[in-house]
Design a protein around this motif. Structure first.
Motif, PDB file in Angstrom:
ATOM      1  N   TYR A 106      45.950 -11.330 157.038  1.00  0.00           N
ATOM      2  CA  TYR A 106      47.400 -11.158 157.096  1.00  0.00           C
ATOM      3  C   TYR A 106      47.942 -11.453 158.477  1.00  0.00           C
ATOM      4  CZ  TYR A 106      48.640  -9.191 152.552  1.00  0.00           C
ATOM      5  OH  TYR A 106      48.920  -9.010 151.227  1.00  0.00           O
TER       6      TYR A 106
ATOM      7  N   ILE B  37      54.223 -14.831 155.034  1.00  0.00           N
ATOM      8  CA  ILE B  37      54.034 -13.466 154.573  1.00  0.00           C
ATOM      9  C   ILE B  37      55.269 -12.621 154.810  1.00  0.00           C
ATOM     10  CG2 ILE B  37      52.863 -12.771 156.716  1.00  0.00           C
ATOM     11  CD1 ILE B  37      51.197 -10.940 154.936  1.00  0.00           C
ATOM     12  N   LEU B  38      55.884 -12.732 155.991  1.00  0.00           N
ATOM     13  CA  LEU B  38      57.101 -11.976 156.229  1.00  0.00           C
ATOM     14  C   LEU B  38      58.330 -12.814 155.919  1.00  0.00           C
ATOM     15  CD1 LEU B  38      56.310 -10.122 159.552  1.00  0.00           C
ATOM     16  CD2 LEU B  38      56.044  -9.311 157.241  1.00  0.00           C
TER      17      LEU B  38
ATOM     18  N   THR C  12      59.625  -1.873 149.525  1.00  0.00           N
ATOM     19  CA  THR C  12      59.766  -3.141 148.826  1.00  0.00           C
ATOM     20  C   THR C  12      58.490  -3.930 148.983  1.00  0.00           C
ATOM     21  OG1 THR C  12      60.733  -3.893 150.850  1.00  0.00           O
ATOM     22  CG2 THR C  12      62.231  -3.324 149.100  1.00  0.00           C
TER      23      THR C  12
ATOM     24  N   CYS D 138      54.246  -8.605 151.115  1.00  0.00           N
ATOM     25  CA  CYS D 138      55.224  -7.797 151.822  1.00  0.00           C
ATOM     26  C   CYS D 138      56.228  -8.749 152.467  1.00  0.00           C
ATOM     27  CB  CYS D 138      54.543  -6.895 152.841  1.00  0.00           C
ATOM     28  SG  CYS D 138      53.349  -7.724 153.874  1.00  0.00           S
ATOM     29  N   GLY D 139      57.062  -8.252 153.304  1.00  0.00           N
ATOM     30  CA  GLY D 139      58.023  -9.118 153.976  1.00  0.00           C
ATOM     31  C   GLY D 139      59.419  -9.038 153.430  1.00  0.00           C
ATOM     32  N   TYR D 140      59.622  -8.197 152.388  1.00  0.00           N
ATOM     33  CA  TYR D 140      60.978  -8.114 151.850  1.00  0.00           C
ATOM     34  C   TYR D 140      61.900  -7.300 152.734  1.00  0.00           C
ATOM     35  CZ  TYR D 140      59.661 -10.402 147.540  1.00  0.00           C
ATOM     36  OH  TYR D 140      59.253 -11.323 146.627  1.00  0.00           O
ATOM     37  N   LEU D 141      61.346  -6.655 153.759  1.00  0.00           N
ATOM     38  CA  LEU D 141      62.210  -5.927 154.680  1.00  0.00           C
ATOM     39  C   LEU D 141      62.058  -6.477 156.093  1.00  0.00           C
ATOM     40  CD1 LEU D 141      64.215  -3.648 154.524  1.00  0.00           C
ATOM     41  CD2 LEU D 141      62.429  -2.067 155.142  1.00  0.00           C
ATOM     42  N   HIS D 142      61.709  -7.747 156.215  1.00  0.00           N
ATOM     43  CA  HIS D 142      61.563  -8.313 157.545  1.00  0.00           C
ATOM     44  C   HIS D 142      62.947  -8.479 158.141  1.00  0.00           C
ATOM     45  CE1 HIS D 142      60.203 -10.700 160.863  1.00  0.00           C
ATOM     46  NE2 HIS D 142      60.960 -11.709 160.500  1.00  0.00           N
TER      47      HIS D 142
ATOM     48  N   ARG E  17      52.351  -3.526 166.840  1.00  0.00           N
ATOM     49  CA  ARG E  17      51.174  -3.573 165.973  1.00  0.00           C
ATOM     50  C   ARG E  17      51.354  -2.410 165.011  1.00  0.00           C
ATOM     51  NH1 ARG E  17      46.938  -0.591 163.605  1.00  0.00           N
ATOM     52  NH2 ARG E  17      45.263  -2.025 163.162  1.00  0.00           N
TER      53      ARG E  17
ATOM     54  N   PHE F 191      51.276  -2.683 158.120  1.00  0.00           N
ATOM     55  CA  PHE F 191      51.084  -4.107 157.837  1.00  0.00           C
ATOM     56  C   PHE F 191      49.604  -4.410 157.663  1.00  0.00           C
ATOM     57  CE2 PHE F 191      52.101  -8.387 157.550  1.00  0.00           C
ATOM     58  CZ  PHE F 191      51.398  -9.156 158.454  1.00  0.00           C
ATOM     59  N   VAL F 192      48.791  -3.825 158.549  1.00  0.00           N
ATOM     60  CA  VAL F 192      47.361  -4.074 158.456  1.00  0.00           C
ATOM     61  C   VAL F 192      46.806  -3.441 157.172  1.00  0.00           C
ATOM     62  CG1 VAL F 192      45.204  -3.839 159.682  1.00  0.00           C
ATOM     63  CG2 VAL F 192      47.291  -4.074 160.947  1.00  0.00           C
TER      64      VAL F 192
ATOM     65  N   MET G  44      48.355  -3.149 154.380  1.00  0.00           N
ATOM     66  CA  MET G  44      48.712  -4.001 153.249  1.00  0.00           C
ATOM     67  C   MET G  44      47.723  -5.140 153.096  1.00  0.00           C
ATOM     68  SD  MET G  44      51.177  -3.043 151.448  1.00  0.00           S
ATOM     69  CE  MET G  44      50.499  -1.422 151.664  1.00  0.00           C
ATOM     70  N   GLY G  45      47.124  -5.560 154.205  1.00  0.00           N
ATOM     71  CA  GLY G  45      46.123  -6.617 154.108  1.00  0.00           C
ATOM     72  C   GLY G  45      44.870  -6.168 153.395  1.00  0.00           C
TER      73      GLY G  45
ATOM     74  N   CYS H  14      55.977  -2.032 158.240  1.00  0.00           N
ATOM     75  CA  CYS H  14      55.136  -3.115 157.735  1.00  0.00           C
ATOM     76  C   CYS H  14      55.762  -4.460 158.052  1.00  0.00           C
ATOM     77  CB  CYS H  14      54.971  -2.936 156.225  1.00  0.00           C
ATOM     78  SG  CYS H  14      54.074  -4.234 155.427  1.00  0.00           S
ATOM     79  N   ASP H  15      57.034  -4.601 157.756  1.00  0.00           N
ATOM     80  CA  ASP H  15      57.658  -5.911 157.878  1.00  0.00           C
ATOM     81  C   ASP H  15      58.361  -6.128 159.210  1.00  0.00           C
ATOM     82  OD1 ASP H  15      58.774  -5.709 154.437  1.00  0.00           O
ATOM     83  OD2 ASP H  15      56.859  -6.279 155.298  1.00  0.00           O
ATOM     84  N   ARG H  16      58.650  -5.086 159.923  1.00  0.00           N
ATOM     85  CA  ARG H  16      59.354  -5.173 161.226  1.00  0.00           C
ATOM     86  C   ARG H  16      60.512  -6.165 161.182  1.00  0.00           C
ATOM     87  NH1 ARG H  16      54.446  -7.400 163.377  1.00  0.00           N
ATOM     88  NH2 ARG H  16      53.712  -7.018 161.296  1.00  0.00           N
TER      89      ARG H  16
ATOM     90  N   THR I 111      67.380  -8.315 152.855  1.00  0.00           N
ATOM     91  CA  THR I 111      67.078  -9.502 153.642  1.00  0.00           C
ATOM     92  C   THR I 111      67.268 -10.740 152.770  1.00  0.00           C
ATOM     93  OG1 THR I 111      64.775  -9.365 152.989  1.00  0.00           O
ATOM     94  CG2 THR I 111      65.396  -8.269 155.014  1.00  0.00           C
TER      95      THR I 111
END
Lengths: 160, 409, 167
Positions: A107, A129-130, B40, B59-63, B371, B375-376, B378-379, B407-409, C82
């Motif tokens: 990831y 991914i993001l 999300t 993931c990434g829907y809240l980036h 960091r 997020f990690v 989720m991997g 997770c998404d920052r 987003t």
């Protein structure tokens, strides 16, 4: 105790990592991209840096080579951290992947790729991914304007 | 009335697999707007009957572009952004970021600020664990446990609103100390809340710990071994549930943790039940630490007396020209941080929360990277989902405590 | 009840019947809202608080969330949306049946909040029509309840055609 470990690492890797400094409790090694896998393997197998924390990049647009790719590792046995850095140019931003050594690299390499455009040789799953499919460009580079949006759903006319 | 035309909408992801690998298996999409995935997250799962064959977690829907925002605001202006990373325990993010900047500036905070930061970090950790356990139990149907724990969390929010002015995202940490000191009567109310929390967590233990249904749903579900956990970068309660007592507060002590007496709870098998129990025990340990810190809290100044980062007092700003200029410079240009880079990690509620900061001098960072443990995780969460049943995805996911902002920052 | 600008003055027996029907249906609909909590970010903490014991939405009839858009009538968009999430939100909105109302909960849903960059949608009213905006980062539970009550006033005053456009 951390100083002893840092000394051992510095001695062992003196050939491939001539620049090794300790700052704020972390040993920082600067290596050539070609030596990356050897250094990481040595850190993992010989010195028990078994947890891969993070990979990210730093963009220096005025400098050549442009990108610093930065890895952080942690040892759950010695409780110390080490930072490994390489430099890659914009024309050829390729480094080796660490997915064969650490599962958490999957990831994190995807994120580094979509944000900066760094390619990881050997990782064939570099989907965004993001960000989302259809996003063009690498947003964390300094030349990407912060407010340049690429909407997926067209905006409607908002009547007040 | 005729039906409105269906809009053609683009698909924001590309799943890892389009067809099943087994005979008769089905590919199902779970999320990103789903009641039981807290946050999300989209899971594309291949199911063979009820059994999950493999999953692809997106993931990434809240980036929200936290790192890009960091490059255009001053060091102080970033504190609200940093708050909203792990919004369940916002104070821990504040203090981790402030400590990273303080390391670069070479500032050592006052003893009162150090103990108070430790106390508030543990208080935030309690709020986060309460939220995680309440949500996880609610998904299993234990609505009562959710209401008990969220009531206590609400008391904590009101109490922190008395101190900081906000209920959820506080912006209370400052580079060089904290925003302002404790109001009168705050510590007394703290003890009342901790006592009531002990009662309520006791009730939740009674309802759930030896409940046949709970054990059947959580024991031996979502198992991960220590070797796997370390390989996939797990830290925090997830790693501790596998049996290893790895905790940054004990291994690499920071703030005032070296002077406190506390245990690090560990699990036995690395399954969902262990993660629930490790969090419940961590709540008890945090309460124990808070009670010790209340005794140890010294008097003294809160912010370090360093005009590079601390705002001068208002009456001086209005009367002296030097303080006025200092205040103006701190607000407009930001605190001047010398060039350099630092990686500083705290033990967040979910694991190792690290900030990698690069400064080129000046009041605006060159790069801030967070960091984040979620997020990690989720991997590696697919290791805990594959092979179990479809209905096990819900409690396993709840026990991972994925916080979207982190997770998404 | 005061005369409402959205409804013409009763001019005969049929209009009187329509007004009374609208009042009755409005009363029934406002006290039986089924929210669909489209939850994304930090505002979720306040949404959980407002649904629990100390600030109860059950008092307003809006307690039971229906987690499928087909059975719900109040879309509460809680938290930042987003650009990656925007197609998902639009699809959920289109799957809901009439009558439906949309609440933008928090400043990120109202206008993008302080995330003015490539990733965040600057307000959900760019893609779906919104009936109520609740500002705050995150809003206090009392503000949410105030917002729900304003929405209920609006539902009570609205026209509710149930058989055809006229009735």
């Amino acid at each position: 105790m951390s100083d002893a470990v840092f000394e051992q690492v510095r001695e062992h890797l003196a050939g491939v990592a001539p620049e090794a400094t300790v700052a704020h409790g972390v040993l920082a090694l600067l290596v050539e991209p070609a030596h990356l896998l050897d250094v990481v393997r040595a850190l993992k197998d010989t010195f028990a840096f078994d947890m891969f924390l993070d990979v990210t990049a730093v963009d220096w647009p005025e400098r050549e080579p442009r990108f610093d790719v930065v890895w952080h590792f942690y040892s759950t046995r010695h409780f110390v951290r080490v930072r490994v850095k390489t430099r890659v140019p914009l024309a050829d931003p390729i480094v080796d992947t660490l997915v064969t050594l650490y599962g958490s690299a999957h990831y994190m390499e995807r994120e580094c790729h979509e944000m900066y455009g760094i390619l990881f040789r050997g990782n064939d799953d570099l989907r965004p991914i993001l960000l989302y499919e259809g996003f063009e460009g690498h947003p964390l580079r300094k030349d990407y304007p912060k407010q340049k949006e690429q909407p997926l759903v067209p905006y409607r006319d908002v009547k007040p | 009335m005729s039906a409105p035309p269906v809009t053609q909408l683009p698909n924001p992801i590309r799943p890892a697999f389009e067809t099943g690998s087994e005979e008769g298996s089905v590919i199902v999409n779970i999320g990103p707007s789903h009641p039981a995935t807290h946050g999300t997250i989209q899971i594309v799962a291949e199911l063979s009957g009820e059994r999950v064959v493999r999953t692809d977690v997106h993931c990434g829907y809240l980036h929200r572009g936290f790192e890009k925002e960091c490059e255009s605001h001053t060091w102080h202006n970033l504190i609200p952004y940093v708050d909203r990373l792990n919004y369940c325990s916002a104070l821990i993010n504040d203090f981790a970021y402030c400590e990273a900047v303080e390391k670069l500036m070479g500032i050592e905070i006052t003893p009162r600020a150090r103990y108070l930061r430790t106390l508030l970090a543990e208080y935030s950790r309690i709020a986060d664990h309460l939220t995680c356990i309440a949500a996880a139990l609610m998904e299993l149907g234990a609505m009562t446990a959710f209401l008990y724990l969220v009531t206590i969390r609400d008391y904590i929010y009101e109490h922190l609103a008395d101190l900081t002015g906000a209920r959820v995202t506080y912006s209370y940490g400052r580079i060089g100390g904290l925003a302002h000191d404790l109001p009168a009567g705050w510590l007394k109310r703290l003890e009342e809340i901790l006592t009531e929390m002990d009662t309520f967590t006791g009730r939740v233990h009674g309802l759930v710990d030896r409940n046949r249904i709970f054990i059947d749903r959580m024991r031996d579900v979502g198992v991960i071994t220590t070797a796997d956990a370390v390989n996939w970068g797990f830290t925090g309660p997830l790693l501790r549930s596998t049996g290893v007592p790895r905790d940054l507060r004990k291994d690499t002590p920071y703030l005032a943790y070296e002077e406190l007496e506390f245990e690090v709870p560990v699990g036995i098998k690395g399954d969902n039940y262990d993660r629930y129990y490790v969090r419940m025990r961590e709540i008890d340990e945090s309460a124990h630490m808070i009670r010790q810190l209340v005794e140890m809290l010294p008097a003294g100044p809160l912010c370090v007396d360093d005009r590079r980062c601390t705002f001068p007092e208002k009456q001086l700003v209005y009367t002296e020209i030097e303080s006025l200029i200092n205040h103006f410079k701190l607000v407009m240009d930001g605190p001047q941080v010398p060039p350099g880079e630092v990686y500083s990690a705290h033990e967040g509620a979910n694991g190792e929360l690290g900030f990698y900061i690069v400064s080129v001098g000046g009041g605006v960072p060159w790069k801030v990277h967070c960091r984040s443990p979620s997020f990690v995780h989720m991997g590696g969460v697919h290791r805990m989902l594959d092979g179990y049943q479809l209905a096990d995805i819900v409690p396993t996911f709840g026990s991972v405590n994925m916080i979207g902002g982190e997770c998404d920052r | 009840m005061n005369a409402q600008p959205s409804r013409p003055a009763p001019a005969g027996a049929f209009e009187y019947l329509t007004t009374k029907k609208d009042e009755f249906v409005g009363w029934a609909r406002k006290f039986s809202l089924f929210p669909y909590p489209f939850v994304t970010a930090c505002c979720a903490m306040e949404f959980m608080s407002v649904s629990s014991t100390l600030y109860d939405t059950d008092r307003f009839g809006a307690a039971l969330p229906r987690f499928t858009p087909r059975q719900s009538d109040l879309l509460m968009v809680v938290g930042t949306v987003t650009h990656k999430q925007a197609p998902v939100l639009k699809r959920v909105y289109e799957q809901m049946c009439e009558p439906k109302w949309v609440v933008a909960f928090g400043v990120c849903a109202t206008s993008g909040g302080f995330y003015q960059n490539y990733a965040a949608l600057p307000g959900i009213d760019k893609i779906i029509p919104v009936d109520l905006y609740i500002p705050g980062c995150p809003p206090r539970p009392e503000m949410v309840i105030d917002g729900i009550m304003k929405l209920q006033d609006r539902i009570a005053r609205d026209r509710h055609p149930i058989i055809n456009e006229k009735f």
